[in-house]
Design a protein around this motif. Sequence first.
Motif, PDB file in Angstrom:
ATOM      1  N   GLU A  10       0.880  -1.170   0.000  1.00 23.86           N
ATOM      2  CA  GLU A  10       0.000   0.000   0.000  1.00 23.86           C
ATOM      3  C   GLU A  10       0.916   1.217   0.000  1.00 23.86           C
ATOM      4  OE1 GLU A  10      -3.581   1.903  -0.156  1.00 23.86           O
ATOM      5  OE2 GLU A  10      -3.483  -0.262   0.123  1.00 23.86           O
ATOM      6  N   ARG A  18       1.844   5.303  -0.157  1.00 20.38           N
ATOM      7  CA  ARG A  18       1.300   6.587   0.289  1.00 20.38           C
ATOM      8  C   ARG A  18       1.310   7.579  -0.868  1.00 20.38           C
ATOM      9  NH1 ARG A  18       5.604  10.068   0.945  1.00 20.38           N
ATOM     10  NH2 ARG A  18       7.617   9.077   1.137  1.00 20.38           N
ATOM     11  N   LYS A  19       0.574   8.661  -0.716  1.00 24.24           N
ATOM     12  CA  LYS A  19       0.566   9.719  -1.718  1.00 24.24           C
ATOM     13  C   LYS A  19       1.944  10.399  -1.722  1.00 24.24           C
ATOM     14  CE  LYS A  19      -1.915  14.005  -2.679  1.00 24.24           C
ATOM     15  NZ  LYS A  19      -3.020  14.847  -2.220  1.00 24.24           N
ATOM     16  N   THR A  65       4.355  13.546  -3.682  1.00 26.18           N
ATOM     17  CA  THR A  65       4.463  14.689  -4.592  1.00 26.18           C
ATOM     18  C   THR A  65       5.765  14.567  -5.370  1.00 26.18           C
ATOM     19  OG1 THR A  65       3.213  16.085  -3.068  1.00 26.18           O
ATOM     20  CG2 THR A  65       4.547  17.219  -4.725  1.00 26.18           C
ATOM     21  N   THR A  73       3.321  16.952  -9.951  1.00 23.58           N
ATOM     22  CA  THR A  73       2.306  15.918 -10.071  1.00 23.58           C
ATOM     23  C   THR A  73       2.247  15.120  -8.779  1.00 23.58           C
ATOM     24  OG1 THR A  73       1.439  14.190 -11.546  1.00 23.58           O
ATOM     25  CG2 THR A  73       3.794  14.121 -11.097  1.00 23.58           C
ATOM     26  N   GLU A  74       1.202  14.335  -8.639  1.00 19.89           N
ATOM     27  CA  GLU A  74       1.025  13.490  -7.454  1.00 19.89           C
ATOM     28  C   GLU A  74       0.937  12.036  -7.889  1.00 19.89           C
ATOM     29  OE1 GLU A  74       0.632  14.645  -4.259  1.00 19.89           O
ATOM     30  OE2 GLU A  74       0.584  16.772  -4.785  1.00 19.89           O
ATOM     31  N   LEU A  75       1.581  11.160  -7.135  1.00 21.59           N
ATOM     32  CA  LEU A  75       1.313   9.726  -7.239  1.00 21.59           C
ATOM     33  C   LEU A  75       0.317   9.465  -6.127  1.00 21.59           C
ATOM     34  CD1 LEU A  75       4.580   7.631  -7.688  1.00 21.59           C
ATOM     35  CD2 LEU A  75       2.645   7.801  -9.231  1.00 21.59           C
ATOM     36  N   ASN A  76      -0.887   9.078  -6.472  1.00 20.36           N
ATOM     37  CA  ASN A  76      -1.914   8.864  -5.455  1.00 20.36           C
ATOM     38  C   ASN A  76      -1.652   7.590  -4.674  1.00 20.36           C
ATOM     39  OD1 ASN A  76      -3.452  11.201  -5.994  1.00 20.36           O
ATOM     40  ND2 ASN A  76      -4.247  10.218  -7.831  1.00 20.36           N
ATOM     41  N   ALA A  77      -2.131   7.574  -3.438  1.00 19.87           N
ATOM     42  CA  ALA A  77      -1.999   6.389  -2.598  1.00 19.87           C
ATOM     43  C   ALA A  77      -2.758   5.235  -3.243  1.00 19.87           C
ATOM     44  CB  ALA A  77      -2.549   6.684  -1.200  1.00 19.87           C
ATOM     45  N   GLY A  78      -2.309   4.031  -2.981  1.00 18.27           N
ATOM     46  CA  GLY A  78      -3.015   2.865  -3.507  1.00 18.27           C
ATOM     47  C   GLY A  78      -2.133   1.634  -3.495  1.00 18.27           C
ATOM     48  N   LYS A 111      -4.195   3.153 -13.426  1.00 20.92           N
ATOM     49  CA  LYS A 111      -3.139   4.099 -13.052  1.00 20.92           C
ATOM     50  C   LYS A 111      -1.838   3.727 -13.760  1.00 20.92           C
ATOM     51  CE  LYS A 111      -4.874   4.808  -8.341  1.00 20.92           C
ATOM     52  NZ  LYS A 111      -4.523   4.606  -6.940  1.00 20.92           N
TER      53      LYS A 111
END
Length: 157
Positions: free
Chosen positions: A11, A13-14, A16, A90-95, A130
Amino acid sequence: MKKAKRIRVLELRKITLAKVEYQGSFQGIGAAYGKLMQWARSNGFSNPKTNKTLTIYHDDPNVVGMYNVRQSACIIANKPFEPTNEIKKTELNAGKCVVGRYEISFFEFKEAWLEMFDWIHKNNLKVSKKDAFEVYQNNSNTHPLKKTIIDICIPIE
């Protein structure tokens, strides 16, 4: 090629990122990294422990062709920054991601990616929409065998 040291589901985390966009062959992204690293050194983003570099792949080369892949050369931004014309935020979103660690030469990247997708298939997981990415854990120029230590990260549903 050595198989992955370990493949697992994590998992994430978000995060930047600062990025330079690029479209073309995999070999050509070096120029984008040159611009990114020059900016990173000038703006205090050059700590190899906190400011890891990564490449995000926005296209499947099997679909768009090897010379049309959209990629982003990125560095983890551990503090705020103002984007420029070339350096975007940009952001790498959590997942959830399937993550495999490899120690490979330039010519072994394709095999590593194929092993990752095979592992996902064998474990009945579903790849998300993604973008997949690689996180670089070393500078291959300083490796005794000029190998890259990377984490291949493929988002899953």
